[in-house]
Design a protein around this motif. Structure first.
Motif, PDB file in Angstrom:
ATOM      1  N   GLN A  45      70.874   9.142  20.210  1.00 25.03           N
ATOM      2  CA  GLN A  45      69.995  10.265  20.544  1.00 25.03           C
ATOM      3  C   GLN A  45      69.329  10.831  19.291  1.00 25.03           C
ATOM      4  O   GLN A  45      68.169  11.261  19.336  1.00 25.03           O
ATOM      5  CB  GLN A  45      70.787  11.364  21.261  1.00 25.03           C
ATOM      6  CG  GLN A  45      71.230  10.974  22.675  1.00 25.03           C
ATOM      7  CD  GLN A  45      71.836  12.144  23.431  1.00 25.03           C
ATOM      8  OE1 GLN A  45      71.377  13.276  23.314  1.00 25.03           O
ATOM      9  NE2 GLN A  45      72.878  11.866  24.203  1.00 25.03           N
ATOM     10  N   LEU A  46      70.059  10.810  18.170  1.00 28.46           N
ATOM     11  CA  LEU A  46      69.467  11.268  16.914  1.00 28.46           C
ATOM     12  C   LEU A  46      68.342  10.333  16.477  1.00 28.46           C
ATOM     13  O   LEU A  46      67.332  10.788  15.931  1.00 28.46           O
ATOM     14  CB  LEU A  46      70.533  11.357  15.819  1.00 28.46           C
ATOM     15  CG  LEU A  46      71.627  12.410  16.028  1.00 28.46           C
ATOM     16  CD1 LEU A  46      72.621  12.372  14.877  1.00 28.46           C
ATOM     17  CD2 LEU A  46      71.030  13.801  16.167  1.00 28.46           C
ATOM     18  N   LYS A  47      68.510   9.046  16.728  1.00 25.60           N
ATOM     19  CA  LYS A  47      67.431   8.093  16.424  1.00 25.60           C
ATOM     20  C   LYS A  47      66.187   8.419  17.243  1.00 25.60           C
ATOM     21  O   LYS A  47      65.058   8.408  16.737  1.00 25.60           O
ATOM     22  CB  LYS A  47      67.879   6.661  16.728  1.00 25.60           C
ATOM     23  CG  LYS A  47      68.828   6.050  15.713  1.00 25.60           C
ATOM     24  CD  LYS A  47      69.144   4.616  16.104  1.00 25.60           C
ATOM     25  CE  LYS A  47      70.106   3.964  15.145  1.00 25.60           C
ATOM     26  NZ  LYS A  47      70.446   2.578  15.561  1.00 25.60           N
ATOM     27  N   GLY A  48      66.395   8.693  18.535  1.00 22.18           N
ATOM     28  CA  GLY A  48      65.264   9.038  19.390  1.00 22.18           C
ATOM     29  C   GLY A  48      64.612  10.343  18.962  1.00 22.18           C
ATOM     30  O   GLY A  48      63.383  10.481  18.984  1.00 22.18           O
ATOM     31  N   LEU A  49      65.433  11.307  18.533  1.00 26.58           N
ATOM     32  CA  LEU A  49      64.917  12.584  18.053  1.00 26.58           C
ATOM     33  C   LEU A  49      64.067  12.375  16.800  1.00 26.58           C
ATOM     34  O   LEU A  49      62.966  12.923  16.675  1.00 26.58           O
ATOM     35  CB  LEU A  49      66.083  13.516  17.757  1.00 26.58           C
ATOM     36  CG  LEU A  49      65.786  15.007  17.585  1.00 26.58           C
ATOM     37  CD1 LEU A  49      65.215  15.599  18.857  1.00 26.58           C
ATOM     38  CD2 LEU A  49      67.071  15.738  17.181  1.00 26.58           C
ATOM     39  N   ASN A  50      64.575  11.563  15.883  1.00 25.93           N
ATOM     40  CA  ASN A  50      63.845  11.278  14.654  1.00 25.93           C
ATOM     41  C   ASN A  50      62.517  10.583  14.947  1.00 25.93           C
ATOM     42  O   ASN A  50      61.480  10.925  14.363  1.00 25.93           O
ATOM     43  CB  ASN A  50      64.699  10.401  13.739  1.00 25.93           C
ATOM     44  CG  ASN A  50      64.027  10.086  12.426  1.00 25.93           C
ATOM     45  OD1 ASN A  50      63.839  10.948  11.589  1.00 25.93           O
ATOM     46  ND2 ASN A  50      63.657   8.828  12.242  1.00 25.93           N
ATOM     47  N   ALA A  51      62.541   9.626  15.860  1.00 21.39           N
ATOM     48  CA  ALA A  51      61.312   8.915  16.221  1.00 21.39           C
ATOM     49  C   ALA A  51      60.290   9.868  16.830  1.00 21.39           C
ATOM     50  O   ALA A  51      59.089   9.785  16.541  1.00 21.39           O
ATOM     51  CB  ALA A  51      61.627   7.782  17.190  1.00 21.39           C
ATOM     52  N   ALA A  52      60.763  10.805  17.656  1.00 20.80           N
ATOM     53  CA  ALA A  52      59.856  11.763  18.294  1.00 20.80           C
ATOM     54  C   ALA A  52      59.253  12.713  17.254  1.00 20.80           C
ATOM     55  O   ALA A  52      58.080  13.086  17.353  1.00 20.80           O
ATOM     56  CB  ALA A  52      60.592  12.554  19.367  1.00 20.80           C
ATOM     57  N   ILE A  53      60.037  13.096  16.260  1.00 24.23           N
ATOM     58  CA  ILE A  53      59.521  13.964  15.195  1.00 24.23           C
ATOM     59  C   ILE A  53      58.391  13.255  14.463  1.00 24.23           C
ATOM     60  O   ILE A  53      57.319  13.825  14.224  1.00 24.23           O
ATOM     61  CB  ILE A  53      60.651  14.346  14.211  1.00 24.23           C
ATOM     62  CG1 ILE A  53      61.650  15.281  14.886  1.00 24.23           C
ATOM     63  CG2 ILE A  53      60.078  15.005  12.954  1.00 24.23           C
ATOM     64  CD1 ILE A  53      62.895  15.549  14.064  1.00 24.23           C
TER      65      ILE A  53
END
Length: 351
Positions: A45-53
């Motif tokens: 989920q942190l990977k997805g959050l980083n990608a969205a940022i």
């Protein structure tokens, strides 16, 4: 570079469960520096959050809150795996630098002794300053993450001392929740600061406790400190021209950097002339204007404009007996030796 606001999607040193939803709110308001912690959500989920940022055009930050060597090493590996832009926090520089080497991650560790969870900065100001100098002097360290408001010392003096002791940027973290504290951060010479819990919990002075109101207030206050707020308000051309009576006496409305904006009333024909260093734009508000050049003539109708580059001879003729109202913009202070660059302008048909 002005003072940087880093919005942390965290509460009490943990990434919040609804971080993705809060992220979209931040991005919609133009927040361009957004971080999270390595605790609170699974790494996927942190990977997805980083990608969205990054997709939203912002810079991503991960702040380490681990207290033991093994956890901090795991956090550094997670930062490399997630692919964040900036790694904040942590104290074990020797362990982290080999892990992030070659990743492009910018590294801002904590100076001083960090204990507890939420983290607390311990030690006297002199001790923290010496630690800051040592840490900032390491190759591969790009700056410092100072937990100033988690210290029992005189916080303004601590920030000033650390910022004065190092040549690399210092970010301030921990319990910043008022405009006054942001002002102190800037006065100390810091490059930026983080806010997380205060905004998410509605503690920052704003028109509302909801996140949009909180972030809007913080962004406004930072923009004011950075002198990024415009003092220029809208003007009504009809009102401005009503105050203009004499022909050939343009009224200067304002200066914007190297550009001067005027309202002018043209009557009859102006003499042939050219400007040595300045480009001019003639926008016709009312009436009709004939612009004569040595190779052609053009009639500018209401709502149209024409640009006369510097060095081009021209003569402006008002075709209306009652005169022609023109909004005139003039670029100033062009170096004489600077070559002219001509670009084409295309206006879309509003219909």
């Amino acid at each position: 570079m002005g003072l940087r606001f880093i919005f942390m999607l965290t509460r009490n040193d943990r990434t919040v469960p609804d971080a993705s939803q809060q992220l979209q709110t931040a991005l919609s308001l133009g927040v361009r520096h957004i971080g999270f912690k390595d605790i609170g959500l699974p790494i996927e989920q942190l990977k997805g959050l980083n990608a969205a940022i990054k997709t939203g055009g912002a810079t991503s930050y991960l702040e380490v809150v681990s207290l033991d060597p093994e956890s901090e090493i795991a956090s550094a590996k997670a930062a490399a795996e997630i692919g964040v832009d900036v790694l904040l926090g942590g104290t074990r520089v020797d362990d982290v630098l080999p892990i992030i080497k070659g990743t492009g991650i910018r590294y801002f560790p904590f100076p001083g002794r960090i204990t507890g969870h939420p983290s607390v900065l311990e030690g006297a100001i002199d001790e923290i300053v010496e630690s800051a100098k040592t840490v900032a002097g390491r190759d591969g360290v790009h700056g410092l993450d100072l937990l100033a408001y988690r210290s029992a010392e005189n916080v303004p003096e601590l920030m000033k001392a650390v910022c004065a002791a190092v040549t690399k940027p210092v970010y301030i973290a921990g319990s910043i929740d008022t405009p006054e504290r942001i002002t102190v951060v800037q006065s100390a010479g810091a490059a930026g600061f983080t806010i997380g819990t205060a905004a998410l919990d509605g503690k920052y002075p704003a028109n509302g406790n909801d996140l949009p109101s909180q972030l809007t207030a913080i962004i406004r206050d930072v923009a004011a400190l950075n002198k990024h707020l415009s003092p220029i308000h809208k003007k009504n051309l009809s009102i401005e021209f009503a105050w203009l009576h004499a022909p050939s006496a343009p009224k200067v409305e304002l200066h914007v950097n190297s550009m001067q904006i005027k309202v002018a009333m043209f009557r009859g024909a102006s003499s042939w002339s050219f400007r040595q260093h300045d480009d001019q734009l003639f926008f016709v508000h009312r009436g009709r204007l004939l612009m004569k050049f040595r190779d052609r003539e053009e009639i500018i109708e209401p709502g149209e404009f024409i640009v006369v580059p510097y060095g081009v001879e021209h003569s402006a003729v008002a075709l209306s007996e009652e005169g022609c109202e023109v909004l005139l913009t003039t670029s100033t202070a062009r170096p004489a030796a600077q070559p002219r660059e001509v670009t084409s302008l295309t206006l879309s048909d509003p219909s």
